[in-house]
Design an enzyme around this catalytic site. Structure first.
Site, PDB file in Angstrom:
ATOM      1  N   MET A   1     -38.345 -11.273  -5.232  1.00 17.39           N
ATOM      2  CA  MET A   1     -38.089 -10.654  -3.606  1.00 17.39           C
ATOM      3  C   MET A   1     -36.650 -10.336  -3.903  1.00 17.39           C
ATOM      4  SD  MET A   1     -38.683 -14.520  -1.458  1.00 17.39           S
ATOM      5  CE  MET A   1     -37.134 -15.048  -0.975  1.00 17.39           C
TER       6      MET A   1
ATOM      7  N   SER B   1     -30.543 -15.376  -5.488  1.00 16.58           N
ATOM      8  CA  SER B   1     -29.826 -13.824  -4.620  1.00 16.58           C
ATOM      9  C   SER B   1     -28.820 -14.657  -3.831  1.00 16.58           C
ATOM     10  CB  SER B   1     -30.980 -13.409  -4.465  1.00 16.58           C
ATOM     11  OG  SER B   1     -31.851 -12.887  -5.395  1.00 16.58           O
TER      12      SER B   1
ATOM     13  N   ALA C   1     -33.219  -8.057  -5.421  1.00 19.15           N
ATOM     14  CA  ALA C   1     -31.705  -8.816  -5.388  1.00 19.15           C
ATOM     15  C   ALA C   1     -31.808  -9.109  -7.173  1.00 19.15           C
ATOM     16  CB  ALA C   1     -31.870  -9.973  -4.046  1.00 19.15           C
ATOM     17  N   LEU C   2     -31.969  -8.301  -7.284  1.00 20.49           N
ATOM     18  CA  LEU C   2     -32.080  -9.213  -9.124  1.00 20.49           C
ATOM     19  C   LEU C   2     -30.823  -9.249  -9.507  1.00 20.49           C
ATOM     20  CD1 LEU C   2     -34.690  -6.352 -10.427  1.00 20.49           C
ATOM     21  CD2 LEU C   2     -35.680  -8.328  -8.988  1.00 20.49           C
TER      22      LEU C   2
ATOM     23  N   HIS D   1     -33.053 -13.311 -13.117  1.00 25.89           N
ATOM     24  CA  HIS D   1     -34.660 -12.682 -12.659  1.00 25.89           C
ATOM     25  C   HIS D   1     -35.121 -11.215 -14.417  1.00 25.89           C
ATOM     26  CE1 HIS D   1     -33.151 -12.236  -8.093  1.00 25.89           C
ATOM     27  NE2 HIS D   1     -34.590 -13.027  -8.486  1.00 25.89           N
TER      28      HIS D   1
ATOM     29  N   GLN E   1     -41.361 -25.098  -7.810  1.00 21.86           N
ATOM     30  CA  GLN E   1     -42.151 -23.830  -7.265  1.00 21.86           C
ATOM     31  C   GLN E   1     -43.318 -23.723  -8.548  1.00 21.86           C
ATOM     32  OE1 GLN E   1     -40.705 -19.495  -5.510  1.00 21.86           O
ATOM     33  NE2 GLN E   1     -40.733 -19.564  -7.308  1.00 21.86           N
TER      34      GLN E   1
END
Ligand code: AMP
Length: 274
Positions: free
Chosen positions: A12, A169, A14-15, A19, A136
């Site tokens: 999503m 993030s 806002a690395l 990430h 997840q």
């Protein structure tokens, strides 16, 4: 490595270094790397942070390039959901209703729906996810297994700040004071995880209750449990592939984290074979 493999890292944006560790793994393990950045509206609850979720796109593109992404996919909501946001949901009963799913109803339906849709657009051979979001990972692996999707899910370790706090993030929402208390979460989880080695399951239940008390002095504790990593059911006895998983709230941010339980004790395991 087979030729022409495509590695995919859905995010999503806002690395941060969590990430980019996934991008590094994708680059090392595939011929071509695709990063997606899409703030998925359907995985946010009505009172969650969709509108204020950070979107520093220029910084993200610079990081993607620095970590060797061959493609960055920035779809619009219309591209991802051509028939509208309410047209479809992928639902996995049970696993998506426990823990995170109980606190955030519908969250995992939003996640599985977007991930399946992105898989269908990007057509990766491998998709990379962080252990930071352990439930997840379990939900996505179960979706892949139950639908027989033709790709490999690769789970990568949680990247932490020197304090132990997992990068996220949403850490940007924290006040200076909250930043000071946030590392207590990973500290309590790692104490629990390293303790399992020499303890009985009953001892662990007592440790869990003590850790919950310690965390409650600083946070509002939503859950803290020993769970089976595949099913995300609460553990009822010692077993392999179990983790301590927690979600807590500070006034400005909600934190989730998990650390794998250390049993059987590594030394015991070695002794058995001597
Ligand atoms: P997000 O942008 O929060 O949806 O996360 C995109 C991917 O990055 C997910 O697979 C996350 O589990 C993973 N991720 C987020 N934070 C970390 C971290 N601290 N370490 C490793 N992976 C992470």
């Amino acid at each position: 490595m087979p030729k022409g493999t495509r590695g995919f890292v859905p995010t999503m944006g806002a690395l941060h270094i969590g990430h980019t560790s996934l991008l590094d793994a994708a680059r090392d393990q595939s011929d071509e790397t695709v990063l997606s950045i899409f703030v998925n509206p359907i995985q946010f609850g009505p009172h969650e942070d969709l509108s204020r979720y950070p979107r520093p796109i220029e910084d993200d593109l610079a990081l993607a390039e620095a970590h060797g992404a061959d493609w960055v996919f920035l779809p619009s909501a219309e591209e991802v959901y051509p028939l509208g946001l309410d047209a479809v949901r992928v639902h996995l009963p049970g696993i998506s209703e426990r823990f995170e799913g109980a606190v955030r109803p519908g969250h995992f339906d939003g996640v599985t729906t977007v991930v399946l849709r992105l898989f269908n657009i990007v057509r990766p051979n491998y998709a990379f996810f962080g252990r930071k979001d352990l439930q997840q990972c379990a939900v996505i692996q179960r979706m892949v297994a139950s639908l027989g999707l033709d790709l490999d899910i690769r789970i990568c370790p949680t990247i932490r700040e020197p304090s132990g706090l997992a990068y996220s993030s949403r850490n940007a929402y924290m006040t200076d004071k909250e930043r000071e208390s946030a590392p207590i979460l990973s500290l309590e989880l790692s104490k629990l995880a390293s303790g399992t080695c020499t303890k009985s399951f009953k001892d662990i239940e007592e440790d869990l209750a003590a850790a919950k008390r310690a965390l409650s002095a600083v946070f509002e504790v939503e859950y803290l449990s020993l769970i089976d990593e595949e099913t995300f059911r609460e553990a009822e006895e010692a077993g392999t592939r179990q983790s301590f998983a927690a979600a807590v709230r500070l006034p400005s941010v909600r934190l989730i984290d998990n650390i794998q339980a250390q049993w059987p004790c590594p030394e015991d395991a070695v002794k058995k074979y001597l």
